[in-house]
Design a protein around this motif. Structure first.
Motif, PDB file in Angstrom:
ATOM      1  N   LYS A  23     -40.117 -12.603  33.921  1.00 35.80           N
ATOM      2  CA  LYS A  23     -40.979 -13.770  34.120  1.00 35.80           C
ATOM      3  C   LYS A  23     -42.095 -13.822  33.076  1.00 35.80           C
ATOM      4  O   LYS A  23     -42.569 -14.897  32.726  1.00 35.80           O
ATOM      5  N   LEU A  24     -42.508 -12.663  32.602  1.00 34.43           N
ATOM      6  CA  LEU A  24     -43.547 -12.593  31.573  1.00 34.43           C
ATOM      7  C   LEU A  24     -42.971 -12.734  30.168  1.00 34.43           C
ATOM      8  O   LEU A  24     -43.654 -12.459  29.184  1.00 34.43           O
ATOM      9  N   ARG A  25     -41.713 -13.149  30.098  1.00 31.25           N
ATOM     10  CA  ARG A  25     -40.996 -13.373  28.840  1.00 31.25           C
ATOM     11  C   ARG A  25     -40.818 -12.083  28.035  1.00 31.25           C
ATOM     12  O   ARG A  25     -40.905 -12.070  26.821  1.00 31.25           O
ATOM     13  N   PHE A  26     -40.584 -10.998  28.765  1.00 35.29           N
ATOM     14  CA  PHE A  26     -40.262  -9.719  28.140  1.00 35.29           C
ATOM     15  C   PHE A  26     -39.051  -9.135  28.863  1.00 35.29           C
ATOM     16  O   PHE A  26     -39.143  -8.113  29.551  1.00 35.29           O
ATOM     17  N   PRO A  27     -37.911  -9.828  28.716  1.00 37.18           N
ATOM     18  CA  PRO A  27     -36.727  -9.364  29.460  1.00 37.18           C
ATOM     19  C   PRO A  27     -36.176  -8.061  28.882  1.00 37.18           C
ATOM     20  O   PRO A  27     -36.227  -7.834  27.677  1.00 37.18           O
ATOM     21  N   LEU A  28     -35.687  -7.225  29.772  1.00 37.02           N
ATOM     22  CA  LEU A  28     -35.007  -5.999  29.364  1.00 37.02           C
ATOM     23  C   LEU A  28     -33.510  -6.237  29.425  1.00 37.02           C
ATOM     24  O   LEU A  28     -33.016  -6.886  30.353  1.00 37.02           O
ATOM     25  N   LYS A  29     -32.793  -5.716  28.457  1.00 36.87           N
ATOM     26  CA  LYS A  29     -31.339  -5.821  28.502  1.00 36.87           C
ATOM     27  C   LYS A  29     -30.832  -5.003  29.680  1.00 36.87           C
ATOM     28  O   LYS A  29     -31.506  -4.077  30.152  1.00 36.87           O
ATOM     29  N   ASN A  30     -29.646  -5.322  30.150  1.00 39.09           N
ATOM     30  CA  ASN A  30     -29.072  -4.671  31.330  1.00 39.09           C
ATOM     31  C   ASN A  30     -28.994  -3.153  31.158  1.00 39.09           C
ATOM     32  O   ASN A  30     -29.331  -2.392  32.076  1.00 39.09           O
ATOM     33  N   GLU A  31     -28.569  -2.705  29.989  1.00 42.29           N
ATOM     34  CA  GLU A  31     -28.438  -1.267  29.751  1.00 42.29           C
ATOM     35  C   GLU A  31     -29.799  -0.568  29.805  1.00 42.29           C
ATOM     36  O   GLU A  31     -29.942   0.497  30.399  1.00 42.29           O
ATOM     37  N   LYS A  46     -30.037  14.259  39.113  1.00 44.15           N
ATOM     38  CA  LYS A  46     -29.536  14.541  37.765  1.00 44.15           C
ATOM     39  C   LYS A  46     -28.014  14.582  37.684  1.00 44.15           C
ATOM     40  O   LYS A  46     -27.437  14.027  36.749  1.00 44.15           O
ATOM     41  N   PRO A  47     -27.314  15.216  38.631  1.00 42.42           N
ATOM     42  CA  PRO A  47     -25.843  15.205  38.537  1.00 42.42           C
ATOM     43  C   PRO A  47     -25.261  13.790  38.594  1.00 42.42           C
ATOM     44  O   PRO A  47     -24.339  13.468  37.856  1.00 42.42           O
ATOM     45  N   SER A  48     -25.820  12.940  39.433  1.00 47.28           N
ATOM     46  CA  SER A  48     -25.332  11.567  39.545  1.00 47.28           C
ATOM     47  C   SER A  48     -25.604  10.786  38.270  1.00 47.28           C
ATOM     48  O   SER A  48     -24.758  10.015  37.813  1.00 47.28           O
ATOM     49  N   VAL A  49     -26.788  10.981  37.692  1.00 43.27           N
ATOM     50  CA  VAL A  49     -27.144  10.304  36.443  1.00 43.27           C
ATOM     51  C   VAL A  49     -26.220  10.771  35.319  1.00 43.27           C
ATOM     52  O   VAL A  49     -25.742   9.961  34.514  1.00 43.27           O
ATOM     53  N   LEU A  50     -25.944  12.059  35.284  1.00 44.74           N
ATOM     54  CA  LEU A  50     -25.063  12.603  34.260  1.00 44.74           C
ATOM     55  C   LEU A  50     -23.665  12.003  34.359  1.00 44.74           C
ATOM     56  O   LEU A  50     -23.084  11.574  33.359  1.00 44.74           O
ATOM     57  N   ILE A  51     -23.127  11.934  35.549  1.00 39.37           N
ATOM     58  CA  ILE A  51     -21.805  11.342  35.757  1.00 39.37           C
ATOM     59  C   ILE A  51     -21.817   9.873  35.347  1.00 39.37           C
ATOM     60  O   ILE A  51     -20.906   9.395  34.672  1.00 39.37           O
ATOM     61  N   PHE A  52     -22.869   9.157  35.736  1.00 37.69           N
ATOM     62  CA  PHE A  52     -22.982   7.744  35.391  1.00 37.69           C
ATOM     63  C   PHE A  52     -22.971   7.559  33.875  1.00 37.69           C
ATOM     64  O   PHE A  52     -22.251   6.716  33.344  1.00 37.69           O
ATOM     65  N   ASN A  53     -23.767   8.361  33.174  1.00 39.88           N
ATOM     66  CA  ASN A  53     -23.864   8.233  31.721  1.00 39.88           C
ATOM     67  C   ASN A  53     -22.596   8.703  31.005  1.00 39.88           C
ATOM     68  O   ASN A  53     -22.176   8.103  30.015  1.00 39.88           O
ATOM     69  N   ASN A  55     -19.518   8.673  32.071  1.00 38.74           N
ATOM     70  CA  ASN A  55     -18.402   7.751  32.298  1.00 38.74           C
ATOM     71  C   ASN A  55     -18.687   6.345  31.796  1.00 38.74           C
ATOM     72  O   ASN A  55     -17.835   5.468  31.917  1.00 38.74           O
ATOM     73  N   GLU A  56     -19.879   6.147  31.243  1.00 35.49           N
ATOM     74  CA  GLU A  56     -20.274   4.841  30.717  1.00 35.49           C
ATOM     75  C   GLU A  56     -19.932   3.737  31.712  1.00 35.49           C
ATOM     76  O   GLU A  56     -19.289   2.739  31.382  1.00 35.49           O
ATOM     77  N   ILE A  57     -20.367   3.927  32.928  1.00 38.15           N
ATOM     78  CA  ILE A  57     -20.071   2.987  33.997  1.00 38.15           C
ATOM     79  C   ILE A  57     -20.852   1.695  33.757  1.00 38.15           C
ATOM     80  O   ILE A  57     -22.060   1.712  33.578  1.00 38.15           O
ATOM     81  N   ASN A  58     -20.142   0.572  33.743  1.00 42.06           N
ATOM     82  CA  ASN A  58     -20.757  -0.726  33.506  1.00 42.06           C
ATOM     83  C   ASN A  58     -20.959  -1.411  34.852  1.00 42.06           C
ATOM     84  O   ASN A  58     -20.040  -2.012  35.391  1.00 42.06           O
ATOM     85  N   LYS A  59     -22.148  -1.297  35.387  1.00 41.32           N
ATOM     86  CA  LYS A  59     -22.455  -1.853  36.702  1.00 41.32           C
ATOM     87  C   LYS A  59     -23.683  -2.755  36.597  1.00 41.32           C
ATOM     88  O   LYS A  59     -24.534  -2.584  35.732  1.00 41.32           O
ATOM     89  N   THR A  60     -23.782  -3.684  37.524  1.00 40.40           N
ATOM     90  CA  THR A  60     -24.987  -4.491  37.643  1.00 40.40           C
ATOM     91  C   THR A  60     -26.047  -3.657  38.363  1.00 40.40           C
ATOM     92  O   THR A  60     -25.727  -2.599  38.939  1.00 40.40           O
ATOM     93  N   LEU A  61     -27.275  -4.134  38.376  1.00 41.18           N
ATOM     94  CA  LEU A  61     -28.328  -3.378  39.071  1.00 41.18           C
ATOM     95  C   LEU A  61     -28.049  -3.259  40.572  1.00 41.18           C
ATOM     96  O   LEU A  61     -28.244  -2.179  41.131  1.00 41.18           O
ATOM     97  N   PRO A  62     -27.605  -4.312  41.263  1.00 36.87           N
ATOM     98  CA  PRO A  62     -27.259  -4.127  42.682  1.00 36.87           C
ATOM     99  C   PRO A  62     -26.125  -3.116  42.897  1.00 36.87           C
ATOM    100  O   PRO A  62     -26.140  -2.356  43.867  1.00 36.87           O
ATOM    101  N   GLN A  63     -25.156  -3.082  41.982  1.00 32.20           N
ATOM    102  CA  GLN A  63     -24.075  -2.096  42.100  1.00 32.20           C
ATOM    103  C   GLN A  63     -24.606  -0.689  41.852  1.00 32.20           C
ATOM    104  O   GLN A  63     -24.194   0.263  42.521  1.00 32.20           O
ATOM    105  N   LEU A  64     -25.530  -0.556  40.912  1.00 29.86           N
ATOM    106  CA  LEU A  64     -26.171   0.742  40.655  1.00 29.86           C
ATOM    107  C   LEU A  64     -26.918   1.206  41.900  1.00 29.86           C
ATOM    108  O   LEU A  64     -26.837   2.368  42.283  1.00 29.86           O
ATOM    109  N   LEU A  65     -27.608   0.281  42.544  1.00 31.06           N
ATOM    110  CA  LEU A  65     -28.308   0.597  43.787  1.00 31.06           C
ATOM    111  C   LEU A  65     -27.338   1.139  44.832  1.00 31.06           C
ATOM    112  O   LEU A  65     -27.602   2.159  45.481  1.00 31.06           O
ATOM    113  N   GLY A  66     -26.193   0.499  44.983  1.00 33.69           N
ATOM    114  CA  GLY A  66     -25.188   0.962  45.940  1.00 33.69           C
ATOM    115  C   GLY A  66     -24.675   2.351  45.604  1.00 33.69           C
ATOM    116  O   GLY A  66     -24.512   3.200  46.492  1.00 33.69           O
TER     117      GLY A  66
END
Length: 97
Positions: A23-31, A46-53, A55-66
């Motif tokens: 909204k402040l016109r400073f959008p962050l890219k999805n990655e 850390k183990p979950s983050v490592l697996i995520f990185n 496997n280069e999992i391409n998820k939306t933010l709501p999917q990441l939350l899940g």
């Protein structure tokens, strides 16, 4: 995020910060948004983050939350299991250790 705090509330708060930046016109890219959220998590994730990185999992933010909620649930299930190790010390007959 503090260790032991619910991950869902934290990620939703972080998503709100990301939307505010947009909204402040400073959008962050999805990655970058995902990286900011993953780096804000405590060491127990850390183990979950490592697996995520890895496997280069391409998820939306709501999917990441899940995914993070699922990981948190699995950590809670596994933390209730404990191992007891008993070691018998060699003792001399006269009572000296």
């Amino acid at each position: 995020m503090n260790e032991g705090s619910p991950v869902g509330a934290h990620v939703i708060k972080m998503m709100g910060y990301i939307q505010t930046l947009e909204k402040l016109r400073f959008p962050l890219k999805n990655e970058l948004s995902k990286d900011v959220i993953l780096q804000s998590l405590p060491d127990s994730f850390k183990p979950s983050v490592l697996i995520f990185n890895m496997n280069e999992i391409n998820k939306t933010l709501p999917q990441l939350l899940g995914m993070l909620r699922t990981a948190e649930g699995n950590m809670k299930k596994n933390s209730s299991k404990s191992i007891l190790i008993v070691h018998k010390a060699n003792r001399k007959k006269n009572g000296n250790v």
